[in-house]
Design an enzyme around this catalytic site. Structure first.
Site, mmCIF file in Angstrom:
data_model
loop_
_atom_site.group_PDB
_atom_site.id
_atom_site.type_symbol
_atom_site.label_atom_id
_atom_site.label_comp_id
_atom_site.label_asym_id
_atom_site.label_seq_id
_atom_site.Cartn_x
_atom_site.Cartn_y
_atom_site.Cartn_z
ATOM 1 N N GLY A 294 -2.503 0.331 1.097
ATOM 2 C CA GLY A 294 -4.033 0.294 0.302
ATOM 3 C C GLY A 294 -4.760 1.522 0.513
ATOM 4 N N GLY B 229 0.438 -6.745 -5.631
ATOM 5 C CA GLY B 229 0.486 -5.922 -6.260
ATOM 6 C C GLY B 229 0.432 -4.541 -4.835
ATOM 7 C CD GLU C 132 -4.081 8.431 12.808
ATOM 8 O OE1 GLU C 132 -4.137 9.496 13.521
ATOM 9 O OE2 GLU C 132 -3.486 7.523 12.386
ATOM 10 C CB ILE D 285 -3.236 1.409 11.752
ATOM 11 C CG1 ILE D 285 -3.011 0.111 11.682
ATOM 12 C CG2 ILE D 285 -3.272 1.303 13.825
ATOM 13 C CD1 ILE D 285 -1.579 -1.185 11.621
ATOM 14 C CD GLU E 229 5.340 1.597 -5.672
ATOM 15 O OE1 GLU E 229 5.455 1.757 -6.699
ATOM 16 O OE2 GLU E 229 3.916 1.829 -4.667
ATOM 17 C CE LYS F 181 5.198 3.508 6.540
ATOM 18 N NZ LYS F 181 4.425 2.259 5.457
ATOM 19 N N GLY G 49 -0.624 3.581 7.453
ATOM 20 C CA GLY G 49 -2.127 3.385 6.937
ATOM 21 C C GLY G 49 -3.583 3.697 7.655
ATOM 22 C CB VAL H 225 2.942 6.495 10.888
ATOM 23 C CG1 VAL H 225 3.620 5.214 11.681
ATOM 24 C CG2 VAL H 225 3.367 7.601 10.604
HETATM 25 N N1 HSE Z 1 4.830 -0.465 1.009
HETATM 26 C C1 HSE Z 1 3.962 0.684 1.827
HETATM 27 C C2 HSE Z 1 4.330 -0.935 2.860
HETATM 28 C C3 HSE Z 1 3.312 1.549 1.355
HETATM 29 O O1 HSE Z 1 3.862 -1.896 2.122
HETATM 30 O O2 HSE Z 1 4.364 0.122 4.050
HETATM 31 C C4 HSE Z 1 2.736 2.082 2.707
HETATM 32 O O3 HSE Z 1 3.581 3.180 3.053
#
Ligand code: HSE
Length: 416
Positions: A298, A182, A124, A131, A185, A200, A129, A127
């Site tokens: 996150g 943050g 889960e 949600i 990257e 995704k 995070g 994709v």
């Molecule tokens: N950098 C990615 C984003 C991290 O902001 O969606 C999660 O895949």
């Protein structure tokens, strides 16, 4: 007691430990069993934590521990994550992962292995995070034929585009800010080049259409070429620029799938998905459009999805829960060149008028509409081209260039 192990104590892995700690009691109630982290794999040292005694540097300590029934993989990357996950599924351990690269590249194979060995492979968190999107597509919307999915699937790029649109920062300023906060990257290439969003949308497409779509079959374009002039022209057109991952089922059974920046009309629900948020629109034949919105990345949002999968796994230790898709079928992904496209083009010549006149001659006057930006560069024209395929558009833009007109930008226009 359900014993689990966590592979990787980075952002997501440490978030999983935090969520399991702060919600120990309610999670135990929901899982109908207490969940205990027995081992954590990481090569680094983490002294002074309540669970410091659980760390190991040796994956064999986890694999050989018969009490550990669920392994949570939060290492990211393909290797050694793939090797470890395979080993777990071959040795009686269900796996929960947040690793989109792993699922996008190896999903069909790992799902088949899990099914063969009567285990779960749940993802889960891979994709969107926090949600919920994997379970809604595979279960809640299961009565539908999904015809289309379109999403803002990358928070980093959505933050950058939002800063460009709302505060008129240029791409590099906005990227620098994202890094300072943050949200990006140090090496942001997977985000800004669209690779992350591609993984995704491939996972969602595979799930919705039951056939694995591999990232290397997908046309992918990132946002590095988007400029403030493009943002202004999108505004004049009536919308904003978003990085969209989309997949659509065609009448012939193939799917059209791509990742690219798009003009999205202000009235679209996706247009108001700003900052690091994600938004995913799923078009079902019975439900119509369903839109999912929330934090797509996150520590705690992603850990929330991982822990929910762990709870699901614990509850279904005896009766397994299968997600499934077949391996890729040849020709399942349509050739992107034959797709019809409406696009915005920004071109320059001695004057903007000259650039536009050349475009009218090449595309046919009725197929080109000029956009009058508030602060146009005098040598530039922005216009919308209709009635082309991807191939014919590319060919005609080549013809424009051959006449000495510089094509500065080409951004597709969405109909979401
Ligand atoms: N950098 C990615 C984003 C991290 O902001 O969606 C999660 O895949």
């Amino acid at each position: 007691m359900a014993y689990i192990a966590v592979l990787g104590h980075g952002v997501v892995g440490s978030g999983v430990l935090e969520v399991l700690t702060i919600h120990t009691e309610s999670i135990a109630k929901r899982a109908k069993e207490r969940i205990e982290v027995k081992r954590i794999l990481d090569l680094r040292e983490f002294p002074g934590l309540a669970y410091s005694g659980c760390f190991t540097k040796d994956f064999a300590d986890i694999l050989s521990d018969a009490e550990i029934g669920i392994v949570v993989e939060c290492m990211g990357g393909l290797h050694p994550a793939y090797d470890y996950v395979r080993a777990c599924l071959e040795n009686g351990k269900s796996v929960v992962t947040s690793n989109k690269e792993l699922v996008a590249e190896k999903g069909a194979e790992l799902l088949a292995l899990a099914q063969k060995n009567n285990l779960n492979f749940l993802f889960e968190a891979s994709v969107g995070g926090g949600i919920p999107i994997i379970r809604p597509i595979s279960q809640c919307l299961a009565a539908n034929e999904v015809s289309e999915i379109a999403g803002i699937l990358n928070g980093t790029t959505n933050f950058i585009l939002t800063k460009m649109i709302r505060e008129h920062m240029d791409f590099s300023q906005a990227l620098k800010l994202a890094q300072e906060l943050g949200y990006a990257e140090r090496d942001p290439s997977a985000d800004v080049e669209g690779t992350d969003a591609c993984r995704k949308i491939c996972i969602l497409a595979s799930l919705a259409f039951g056939t694995h779509v591999y990232p290397n079959c997908v046309y992918t374009e990132g946002i590095t070429g988007v400029t403030l002039e493009d943002v202004d022209f999108a505004d004049v057109w009536g919308g904003v620029i978003k990085l969209i991952g989309s997949v659509k089922r065609l009448e012939n059974g193939q799917v059209h799938i791509m990742v690219c920046p798009m003009f999205v009309h202000r009235g679209s629900q996706l247009a108001s998905v700003d900052d690091v948020f994600n938004g995913i629109l799923v078009r079902g034949d019975v439900t119509g459009d369903v839109v999912f919105y929330g934090k797509g990345a996150g520590k705690l949002p992603t850990a929330s999805a991982v822990v929910a999968d762990v709870i699901d796994c614990v509850k279904h230790m005896a009766a397994r829960k299968y997600l499934f898709w077949e391996d890729a079928k040849p020709g399942f992904v349509a050739d992107p060149n034959v797709a019809e496209v409406t696009a915005y083009v920004r071109a320059s010549a001695e004057t903007g008028d000259a650039a536009f006149t050349a475009a009218q001659e090449i595309f046919g006057g009725e197929n080109v509409k000029r956009l009058l930006a508030n602060t146009p560069k005098p040598e530039e024209a922005g216009f919308v081209v209709d009635g082309e395929t991807e191939a014919s558009l590319a060919e005609k833009l080549g013809a424009l260039a051959a006449r000495g007109v510089r094509v500065e930008s080409r951004i597709r226009i969405s109909d979401y």
